[in-house]
Motif scaffolding. Structure first.
Motif, PDB file in Angstrom:
ATOM      1  N   SER A 248      18.101  53.895   1.240  1.00 15.26           N
ATOM      2  CA  SER A 248      16.674  53.591   1.315  1.00 15.26           C
ATOM      3  C   SER A 248      16.214  53.809   2.753  1.00 15.26           C
ATOM      4  O   SER A 248      16.437  52.963   3.621  1.00 15.26           O
ATOM      5  N   ILE A 249      15.592  54.944   2.976  1.00 10.71           N
ATOM      6  CA  ILE A 249      15.135  55.296   4.321  1.00 10.71           C
ATOM      7  C   ILE A 249      13.617  55.245   4.408  1.00 10.71           C
ATOM      8  O   ILE A 249      13.042  54.628   5.303  1.00 10.71           O
ATOM      9  N   PHE A 250      12.956  55.893   3.445  1.00 11.62           N
ATOM     10  CA  PHE A 250      11.491  55.952   3.442  1.00 11.62           C
ATOM     11  C   PHE A 250      10.938  55.243   2.205  1.00 11.62           C
ATOM     12  O   PHE A 250      11.651  55.018   1.220  1.00 11.62           O
ATOM     13  N   ASN A 251       9.657  54.911   2.245  1.00 13.28           N
ATOM     14  CA  ASN A 251       9.047  54.174   1.143  1.00 13.28           C
ATOM     15  C   ASN A 251       8.862  55.005  -0.117  1.00 13.28           C
ATOM     16  O   ASN A 251       8.778  54.458  -1.219  1.00 13.28           O
ATOM     17  N   ASN A 252       8.789  56.328   0.015  1.00  8.72           N
ATOM     18  CA  ASN A 252       8.429  57.141  -1.149  1.00  8.72           C
ATOM     19  C   ASN A 252       9.624  57.707  -1.922  1.00  8.72           C
ATOM     20  O   ASN A 252       9.442  58.354  -2.947  1.00  8.72           O
ATOM     21  N   TRP A 253      10.870  57.478  -1.463  1.00 13.18           N
ATOM     22  CA  TRP A 253      12.028  57.888  -2.265  1.00 13.18           C
ATOM     23  C   TRP A 253      13.268  57.083  -1.901  1.00 13.18           C
ATOM     24  O   TRP A 253      13.389  56.563  -0.781  1.00 13.18           O
ATOM     25  N   GLU A 254      14.181  57.000  -2.859  1.00 11.54           N
ATOM     26  CA  GLU A 254      15.466  56.340  -2.665  1.00 11.54           C
ATOM     27  C   GLU A 254      16.549  57.151  -3.389  1.00 11.54           C
ATOM     28  O   GLU A 254      16.281  57.824  -4.388  1.00 11.54           O
ATOM     29  N   SER A 255      17.767  57.058  -2.886  1.00 13.51           N
ATOM     30  CA  SER A 255      18.898  57.762  -3.504  1.00 13.51           C
ATOM     31  C   SER A 255      20.001  56.767  -3.831  1.00 13.51           C
ATOM     32  O   SER A 255      20.128  55.716  -3.195  1.00 13.51           O
ATOM     33  N   LEU A 256      20.798  57.119  -4.823  1.00 13.45           N
ATOM     34  CA  LEU A 256      21.967  56.321  -5.194  1.00 13.45           C
ATOM     35  C   LEU A 256      23.151  57.261  -5.340  1.00 13.45           C
ATOM     36  O   LEU A 256      23.110  58.220  -6.114  1.00 13.45           O
ATOM     37  N   CYS A 257      24.186  56.975  -4.577  1.00 11.17           N
ATOM     38  CA  CYS A 257      25.379  57.818  -4.620  1.00 11.17           C
ATOM     39  C   CYS A 257      26.503  57.096  -5.345  1.00 11.17           C
ATOM     40  O   CYS A 257      26.827  55.951  -5.037  1.00 11.17           O
ATOM     41  N   MET A 258      27.093  57.790  -6.311  1.00 10.24           N
ATOM     42  CA  MET A 258      28.264  57.295  -7.010  1.00 10.24           C
ATOM     43  C   MET A 258      29.276  58.426  -7.076  1.00 10.24           C
ATOM     44  O   MET A 258      29.003  59.558  -6.649  1.00 10.24           O
ATOM     45  N   PHE A 259      30.467  58.125  -7.622  1.00 10.58           N
ATOM     46  CA  PHE A 259      31.500  59.148  -7.658  1.00 10.58           C
ATOM     47  C   PHE A 259      31.096  60.338  -8.525  1.00 10.58           C
ATOM     48  O   PHE A 259      31.368  61.493  -8.195  1.00 10.58           O
ATOM     49  N   ASP A 260      30.417  60.071  -9.637  1.00 11.64           N
ATOM     50  CA  ASP A 260      30.061  61.144 -10.566  1.00 11.64           C
ATOM     51  C   ASP A 260      28.650  61.677 -10.374  1.00 11.64           C
ATOM     52  O   ASP A 260      28.248  62.601 -11.082  1.00 11.64           O
ATOM     53  N   SER A 261      27.893  61.100  -9.467  1.00 11.79           N
ATOM     54  CA  SER A 261      26.492  61.518  -9.380  1.00 11.79           C
ATOM     55  C   SER A 261      25.872  61.186  -8.034  1.00 11.79           C
ATOM     56  O   SER A 261      26.314  60.276  -7.325  1.00 11.79           O
ATOM     57  N   PHE A 262      24.849  61.962  -7.712  1.00 15.96           N
ATOM     58  CA  PHE A 262      23.963  61.653  -6.585  1.00 15.96           C
ATOM     59  C   PHE A 262      22.548  61.776  -7.128  1.00 15.96           C
ATOM     60  O   PHE A 262      22.106  62.865  -7.510  1.00 15.96           O
ATOM     61  N   THR A 263      21.839  60.646  -7.189  1.00 10.30           N
ATOM     62  CA  THR A 263      20.540  60.588  -7.858  1.00 10.30           C
ATOM     63  C   THR A 263      19.465  60.176  -6.861  1.00 10.30           C
ATOM     64  O   THR A 263      19.641  59.212  -6.114  1.00 10.30           O
ATOM     65  N   THR A 264      18.354  60.894  -6.872  1.00 12.34           N
ATOM     66  CA  THR A 264      17.222  60.569  -5.999  1.00 12.34           C
ATOM     67  C   THR A 264      15.955  60.499  -6.837  1.00 12.34           C
ATOM     68  O   THR A 264      15.689  61.365  -7.667  1.00 12.34           O
TER      69      THR A 264
END
Length: 444
Positions: A248-264
């Motif tokens: 969570s860096i900026f207010n307009n997007w967030e990412s989630l990293c897991m072993f099988d996926s990278f989702t934004t």
């Protein structure tokens, strides 16, 4: 949340190709070029931009052309194809009847070869966002991540179509197998049953719904599982643990990293910076997956030739174990977060400790063999010293007039003495055990 409208999306899958020693890699590269691929060596305009963002080591591996003249020393070569193909994933019920079809288009294929290490490939999927909600995209992601998803064969009956991994091998990998029921495919030993998914969704969504949707898409759970609906609803502790990997860096997007996926997921950001997501941030994730997969490979090959493997592993670390990749904070933050989610530092330390222990044991065994060889040489030297003793006894027999029985009795006693001395030198511990056993028997 199910009916959330998606304005723009970027979906890529990543899979393993296996190891490519130089001769095999050369042949594969020729096949790729003969089947419509082009080599990606960067361009002058992008290189100027990349130079201001990424450190030289990372830039040369993931973006620009390598300068090494020796083919075997090349750290990476990248190939791409923009041959577009329509695809339809088929969903069936337990009676094998088709219940749904999910359409997409493959717009780009990329091949990443890293020296003689494990290679990777990626496919970019395009979806018609205008007519589909986030639930449809979730279904597409679930279909494209599974090796054995069924691909429509456009037949009028309900006959089964090819499996997804087979379709990819035929259409984009020059026949390279990703898995096989009878043949042993080494890449399949590390890949599991799923491709990795890199997905970026631009949609109008509240921060709370965005957080929940991140979990659902990142864990490949049905939409609304994160808010407690359905059998796949997570325990609060697990939800909290997963969300530790949120960026969570900026207010307009967030990412989630897991072993099988990278989702934004975010709002009003993707079209403005699509090149960054499609190139820079995606390749950071891909590079970290490459490192993870090779740790798997070295772990599985550890007992084949440990000393040789250790040397190869040290060379691998020298080339690819980068601590920082960028002059800017955001690429480094993504790089580090992905590393934490994949437990790379932890796994690297464990493997290094393991390979060092095994190497030490091998060195001790070699030292033991060396000592045994020296002891054998000592035995030969001892045997060589018997001749002077025999000559001395022969002279003594002549001057003193010993009979043959006396002569040979003395010779036997002297040889027994020499032999006992050699055995005591070679096997001191065993001799102590024998003495201990003898004295203990006498005491009884």
């Amino acid at each position: 949340m199910t009916n959330t409208k998606v304005n723009h999306s970027l979906i890529k899958i990543i899979g393993l190709l296996g190891e490519y020693p130089t001769p095999i890699r050369k042949l594969f590269q020729i096949e790729l070029l003969n089947n419509g691929y082009k080599e990606d060596s960067g361009n002058t305009n992008s290189e100027k931009i990349l130079k201001d963002i990424f450190y030289p080591d990372f830039r040369s591996i993931m973006f620009t052309k390598n300068d090494e003249k020796n083919e075997k020393e090349l750290l990476s070569r990248r190939f791409f194809s923009v041959q577009k193909k329509d695809i339809a994933f088929v969903k069936r019920d337990r009676e094998k009847k088709i219940t749904d079809i999910f359409n997409a288009e493959i717009t780009k294929s990329e091949i990443f070869l890293f020296g003689e290490q494990i290679g990777l490939f990626s496919l970019t999927l395009k979806i018609d966002e205008k007519n589909h909600s986030v639930a449809y995209i979730s279904d597409i992601i679930n279909q494209c991540r599974n090796f054995d998803s069924e691909i429509s064969n456009n037949s009028t009956d309900d006959s089964l179509g090819p499996r997804w991994h087979e379709w990819i091998s035929i259409n984009y990998l020059c026949g390279t197998l990703l898995r096989h029921e009878k043949k042993k495919i080494k890449a399949d030993e590390f890949s599991g049953s799923k491709f990795k998914v890199f997905s970026v969704l631009d949609c109008e969504i509240s921060p709370v719904d965005r957080k929940n949707l991140l979990f659902d898409l990142g864990t490949s759970s049905p939409i609304k599982s994160s808010i407690g609906e359905g059998n796949f609803a997570p325990h609060p502790d697990y939800f909290k643990e997963v969300m530790k990997n949120k960026i969570s860096i900026f207010n307009n997007w967030e990412s989630l990293c897991m072993f099988d996926s990278f989702t934004t997921i975010g709002s009003d950001f993707l079209k403005k910076e699509e090149i960054k997501w499609e190139q820079s941030y995606f390749r950071i994730y891909l590079f970290r997956l490459f490192f993870k997969y090779n740790l798997y490979r070295y772990n599985s090959d550890l007992h084949d030739n440990t000393v040789k493997l250790r040397n190869q592993f040290e060379k691998f670390l020298n080339n690819y174990n980068l601590s920082h990749i960028s002059f800017n904070f955001l690429p480094n933050e993504i790089f580090n977060k992905i590393g934490d989610a994949l437990h790379l530092d932890e796994e690297l330390k464990t493997f290094q400790s393991r390979i060092n222990r095994i190497s030490s044991a091998i060195q001790e065994e070699k030292q033991s063999r060396t000592n045994a060889l020296l002891q054998f040489v000592s035995i030969l030297g001892g045997l060589g010293s018997v001749q002077p003793v025999f000559d001395g006894l022969s002279l003594a027999q002549k001057y003193l007039g010993w009979s043959n029985s006396v002569f040979y009795t003395l010779l036997v006693f002297i040889l027994l003495g020499i032999g006992s001395g050699i055995l005591a030198f070679l096997f001191p511990q065993q001799l102590k055990k024998i003495k201990k056993m003898l004295f203990s028997n006498k005491s009884m």
